[in-house]
Design a protein around this motif. Structure first.
Motif, PDB file in Angstrom:
ATOM      1  N   ALA A   1       0.832  -1.198   0.000  1.00  0.00           N
ATOM      2  CA  ALA A   1       0.000   0.000   0.000  1.00  0.00           C
ATOM      3  C   ALA A   1       0.868   1.249   0.000  1.00  0.00           C
ATOM      4  CB  ALA A   1      -0.910  -0.010   1.229  1.00  0.00           C
ATOM      5  N   ARG A   2       0.443   2.265  -0.739  1.00  0.00           N
ATOM      6  CA  ARG A   2       1.179   3.527  -0.783  1.00  0.00           C
ATOM      7  C   ARG A   2       0.967   4.273   0.533  1.00  0.00           C
ATOM      8  NH1 ARG A   2       2.893   6.504  -5.131  1.00  0.00           N
ATOM      9  NH2 ARG A   2       1.732   5.118  -6.523  1.00  0.00           N
ATOM     10  N   LEU A   3       2.056   4.790   1.083  1.00  0.00           N
ATOM     11  CA  LEU A   3       1.949   5.549   2.326  1.00  0.00           C
ATOM     12  C   LEU A   3       1.279   6.889   2.059  1.00  0.00           C
ATOM     13  CD1 LEU A   3       5.486   4.933   3.885  1.00  0.00           C
ATOM     14  CD2 LEU A   3       3.312   3.986   4.676  1.00  0.00           C
ATOM     15  N   SER A   4       0.419   7.276   2.969  1.00  0.00           N
ATOM     16  CA  SER A   4      -0.227   8.581   2.845  1.00  0.00           C
ATOM     17  C   SER A   4       0.738   9.681   3.272  1.00  0.00           C
ATOM     18  CB  SER A   4      -1.472   8.632   3.728  1.00  0.00           C
ATOM     19  OG  SER A   4      -1.095   8.605   5.110  1.00  0.00           O
ATOM     20  N   GLY A   5       0.374  10.903   2.956  1.00  0.00           N
ATOM     21  CA  GLY A   5       1.205  12.035   3.366  1.00  0.00           C
ATOM     22  C   GLY A   5       1.338  12.108   4.874  1.00  0.00           C
ATOM     23  N   ALA A   6       0.236  11.817   5.576  1.00  0.00           N
ATOM     24  CA  ALA A   6       0.269  11.857   7.033  1.00  0.00           C
ATOM     25  C   ALA A   6       1.195  10.784   7.586  1.00  0.00           C
ATOM     26  CB  ALA A   6      -1.140  11.676   7.594  1.00  0.00           C
TER      27      ALA A   6
ATOM     28  N   LEU B   1       3.805   9.439   5.999  1.00  0.00           N
ATOM     29  CA  LEU B   1       5.174   9.856   5.691  1.00  0.00           C
ATOM     30  C   LEU B   1       5.656  10.917   6.675  1.00  0.00           C
ATOM     31  CD1 LEU B   1       4.981  10.006   1.785  1.00  0.00           C
ATOM     32  CD2 LEU B   1       6.368   8.417   3.140  1.00  0.00           C
ATOM     33  N   ASP B   2       4.774  11.857   6.996  1.00  0.00           N
ATOM     34  CA  ASP B   2       5.124  12.895   7.966  1.00  0.00           C
ATOM     35  C   ASP B   2       5.421  12.284   9.334  1.00  0.00           C
ATOM     36  OD1 ASP B   2       4.839  14.857   6.073  1.00  0.00           O
ATOM     37  OD2 ASP B   2       2.824  15.467   6.726  1.00  0.00           O
ATOM     38  N   ARG B   3       4.615  11.295   9.692  1.00  0.00           N
ATOM     39  CA  ARG B   3       4.795  10.670  11.000  1.00  0.00           C
ATOM     40  C   ARG B   3       6.122   9.924  11.070  1.00  0.00           C
ATOM     41  NH1 ARG B   3       1.017   6.082  13.599  1.00  0.00           N
ATOM     42  NH2 ARG B   3       2.080   5.893  15.584  1.00  0.00           N
ATOM     43  N   ILE B   4       6.476   9.224  10.004  1.00  0.00           N
ATOM     44  CA  ILE B   4       7.759   8.527   9.985  1.00  0.00           C
ATOM     45  C   ILE B   4       8.905   9.530  10.069  1.00  0.00           C
ATOM     46  CG2 ILE B   4       9.313   7.144   8.554  1.00  0.00           C
ATOM     47  CD1 ILE B   4       6.879   5.619   7.542  1.00  0.00           C
ATOM     48  N   ALA B   5       8.777  10.643   9.339  1.00  0.00           N
ATOM     49  CA  ALA B   5       9.824  11.668   9.372  1.00  0.00           C
ATOM     50  C   ALA B   5       9.965  12.270  10.767  1.00  0.00           C
ATOM     51  CB  ALA B   5       9.508  12.766   8.351  1.00  0.00           C
TER      52      ALA B   5
END
Length: 292
Positions: free
Chosen positions: A161-166, A168-172
């Motif tokens: 599944a493609r990661l959502s922007g949210a 990706l932000d959380r991982i960052a």
């Protein structure tokens, strides 16, 4: 992510929760099956964890002897004590690895931990960090955090599944928090011991734990890594409840800042409790632990 790495992750993602909730030396059967029906701990009374009269015996030896302990919501509690004091057994009871002979263990005011399996305890928000880090060494730092996201746990759905922007932000944000943002694409197996410890803590944080149990988290770390770990834990205080088992008194001093409660265990019971300066001055504590 390459196909080989995706296949490696697919094989192991189903084990992920159990890996972080079990010791590296055990061969216990995984506790899968029952799923909680939206159970959420009630923290209205301000207590995150409550143990009362917990007794555990192994072949006649009492590892825990009527242990009673309360940890408040958002509190950072340090647990110290000599080897054999019952610290690891206490964590085993909280996480469902060991069932006590007597006593009660509650998460919030409404969840009886003794009725839940290990994987269910992880699902309701209790994460455990063992002394030896357990990360997916063949995957990158980023991929480790991606697998740890609290989302669809089906291997294929989670990996493709493609990661959502949210997300990706959380991982960052987590990478920044655990001091590994510059190492995001580095293979986890190439990290230093301290960096692997941070990565596993980050993996726990990705699952939104309400209570973190941390077993000797700075063992084997350099002085700089130890200092950064203290900063990390202090930044988590208030957002999460933390129970830190540790022998490094300098690290405990940094965490408690002269104002937080320290609990001393001995022979499976609470020997003393109070500020670090108070327990260090307690003659009983000096005799059985600090004076050795």
């Amino acid at each position: 992510m390459t196909p080989d790495l995706m296949e490696a992750g697919a094989r192991r993602v189903a084990e992920h929760d159990t890996l972080m909730q079990t010791a590296s030396s055990g061969d216990r059967e995984a506790s899968f099956g029952r799923v909680l029906n939206g159970a959420e701990p009630d923290f209205a009374h301000g207590v995150a964890l409550y143990l009362d009269g917990i007794t555990v015996s192994f072949d006649g030896f009492r590892a825990l002897n009527k242990l009673s302990l309360a940890v408040n919501v958002g509190e950072l509690r340090c647990i110290i004590g000599p080897n054999g004091a019952g610290k690891t057994t206490m964590m085993d009871v909280i996480t469902g690895k060991t069932r006590p002979d007597l006593g009660t263990a509650s998460f919030g005011s409404n969840i009886d931990l003794l009725r839940l399996r290990e994987n269910e305890i992880a699902q309701i928000g209790i994460g455990r960090k063992f002394q030896k880090p357990t990360v997916f060494e063949e995957l990158s730092v980023f991929e480790n955090l991606e697998l740890a996201l609290k989302a669809d746990r089906r291997a294929r759905a989670g990996l493709f599944a493609r990661l959502s922007g949210a997300q990706l932000d959380r991982i960052a944000e987590t990478l920044q928090l655990i001091h590994l943002l510059p190492q995001a694409q580095r293979t986890a197996g190439l990290l230093s011991h301290g960096q692997k410890q941070w990565l596993e803590i980050g993996m726990l944080l990705m699952q939104d734990p309400k209570l973190l149990l941390l077993d000797e988290p700075v063992a084997g770390m350099t002085d700089e890594e130890t200092e950064r770990t203290a900063e990390l834990f202090l930044s988590l205080e208030g957002k999460h409840s933390l129970v830190v088992v540790e022998h490094d008194m300098k690290f405990v001093d940094e965490l408690t800042e002269g104002r937080k409660t320290v609990t001393v265990l001995h022979e499976g019971s609470v020997l003393a409790e109070g500020l670090l300066s108070e327990v260090q001055a307690d003659e009983k504590v000096v005799e059985v632990y600090l004076g050795r």
